[in-house]
Scaffold this motif. Structure first.
Motif, PDB file in Angstrom:
ATOM      1  N   UNK A 283       1.042  -1.088   0.100  1.00 54.06           N
ATOM      2  CA  UNK A 283       0.124   0.309   0.238  1.00 54.06           C
ATOM      3  C   UNK A 283       0.965   1.773   0.315  1.00 54.06           C
ATOM      4  N   UNK A 284       2.228   0.875   0.783  1.00 52.94           N
ATOM      5  CA  UNK A 284       2.595   1.932   0.982  1.00 52.94           C
ATOM      6  C   UNK A 284       3.704   2.700  -0.239  1.00 52.94           C
ATOM      7  N   UNK A 285       3.895   0.968  -1.197  1.00 53.82           N
ATOM      8  CA  UNK A 285       4.846   1.283  -2.528  1.00 53.82           C
ATOM      9  C   UNK A 285       3.380   1.898  -3.172  1.00 53.82           C
ATOM     10  N   UNK A 286       2.132   1.782  -3.456  1.00 57.41           N
ATOM     11  CA  UNK A 286       1.373   1.834  -4.907  1.00 57.41           C
ATOM     12  C   UNK A 286       0.522   3.447  -4.389  1.00 57.41           C
ATOM     13  N   UNK A 287       0.506   3.945  -3.231  1.00 52.99           N
ATOM     14  CA  UNK A 287       0.031   5.318  -3.177  1.00 52.99           C
ATOM     15  C   UNK A 287       1.248   6.602  -2.913  1.00 52.99           C
TER      16      UNK A 287
ATOM     17  N   UNK B 162       1.469   9.475  -6.095  1.00 50.50           N
ATOM     18  CA  UNK B 162       1.410  10.629  -4.761  1.00 50.50           C
ATOM     19  C   UNK B 162       3.445  11.220  -5.829  1.00 50.50           C
ATOM     20  N   UNK B 163       3.738  10.496  -6.360  1.00 48.49           N
ATOM     21  CA  UNK B 163       4.646  10.553  -6.900  1.00 48.49           C
ATOM     22  C   UNK B 163       4.400  11.219  -8.460  1.00 48.49           C
ATOM     23  N   UNK B 164       3.980  10.403  -9.081  1.00 46.58           N
ATOM     24  CA  UNK B 164       3.260  11.250 -10.198  1.00 46.58           C
ATOM     25  C   UNK B 164       2.966  12.654 -10.466  1.00 46.58           C
ATOM     26  N   UNK B 165       1.885  13.070  -9.670  1.00 45.96           N
ATOM     27  CA  UNK B 165       2.082  14.470 -10.037  1.00 45.96           C
ATOM     28  C   UNK B 165       3.163  15.633  -8.924  1.00 45.96           C
TER      29      UNK B 165
ATOM     30  N   UNK C 209       6.374   8.088 -12.318  1.00 46.81           N
ATOM     31  CA  UNK C 209       5.707   6.730 -11.108  1.00 46.81           C
ATOM     32  C   UNK C 209       6.534   5.624 -10.607  1.00 46.81           C
ATOM     33  N   UNK C 210       7.951   6.396 -10.520  1.00 50.83           N
ATOM     34  CA  UNK C 210       8.759   5.536  -9.735  1.00 50.83           C
ATOM     35  C   UNK C 210      10.710   5.742 -10.489  1.00 50.83           C
TER      36      UNK C 210
END
Length: 240
Positions: A102-106, A110-113, A118-119
């Motif tokens: 869940x931490x990685x997905x959220x 959050x990182x994209x905008x 994404x990564x």
């Protein structure tokens, strides 16, 4: 600690505690979600995207907490042969893996905008991904042996070796230049987040923590019942 090693005593106590944990958890979730989604202010730079923080940060904290709890349980099981500690480590693994995922997905959402991607393979994100693989490795190794005791010992050693990754995750933003922002809550100088945002963040963190303990008690009880059924089957098979 040895007082709770008795499975019958533990199950009796856990049945009393569970309703209280469930009630407190629901209260914290309700208050935390309301403040997070509706009452907390919008960040002047991130806009409404900042609301991902109320899920992402508690999930990241719990990912580290669960692994630390697993390491302590594994050490107790190895040193003192505490059967309940071994069960607690096993029961914690999937919960910790879920929090890490869940931490990685959220974090990616959050990182994209915020970062435009994404990564990135920076120190914080990569070490958290390693943590996720450690959880999966523990669960796979535990079930890889025909003799449960050997699987428990091997997976406990893996947890203790992998614990070196926990301080790396925590201090990665201080030791290296990463795209991930430095710590803004758990720092020596105090939080840099406004109290209007800090309150729902702590409420959500409390809700996640209570959820962990509530689910852990249920999972431990299920594991103890499974162990009892296995022991009965072995006894019946041995008796012919």
């Amino acid at each position: 600690m040895h007082y709770f090693a008795n499975p019958t005593r533990f199950q009796r106590l856990s049945r009393r505690v569970e309703p209280w944990l469930l009630g407190l958890m629901l209260i914290c979730f309700a208050a935390g979600l309301y403040l997070s989604l509706f009452a907390s202010p919008v960040d002047y730079q991130q806009g409404h995207t900042v609301r991902i923080m109320y899920i992402h940060v508690p999930a990241a904290w719990m990912a580290l907490f669960c692994y630390t709890a697993m390491a302590v349980s594994a050490a107790v099981a190895l040193i003192w042969k505490h059967a309940l500690a071994d069960v607690a480590a096993k029961a914690t693994a999937p919960i910790g893996a879920a929090f890490t995922f869940l931490s990685l997905v959220t974090g990616s959402l959050w990182g994209k905008p915020m970062w435009g991607t994404w990564w990135v393979w920076d120190a914080r994100l990569t070490s958290v991904l390693v943590l996720f693989f450690l959880y999966l490795g523990y669960m796979a190794l535990r079930d890889a042996f025909d003799e449960p005791g050997r699987g428990a010992r091997a997976s406990a050693i893996l947890v203790l070796v992998g614990f070196v990754n926990v301080p790396i995750i925590k201090f990665s933003v201080d030791w290296w230049n990463t795209l991930h922002q430095p710590s803004s809550v758990l720092r020596m100088q105090g939080p840099t987040i406004h109290p209007d945002m800090l309150t729902p963040l702590f409420l959500m963190a409390a809700a996640f923590q209570l959820y962990y303990f509530w689910l852990l008690l249920i999972r431990i009880r299920c594991e103890l019942m499974s162990n009892r059924v296995r022991a009965l089957r072995h006894r019946q098979a041995a008796a012919g």
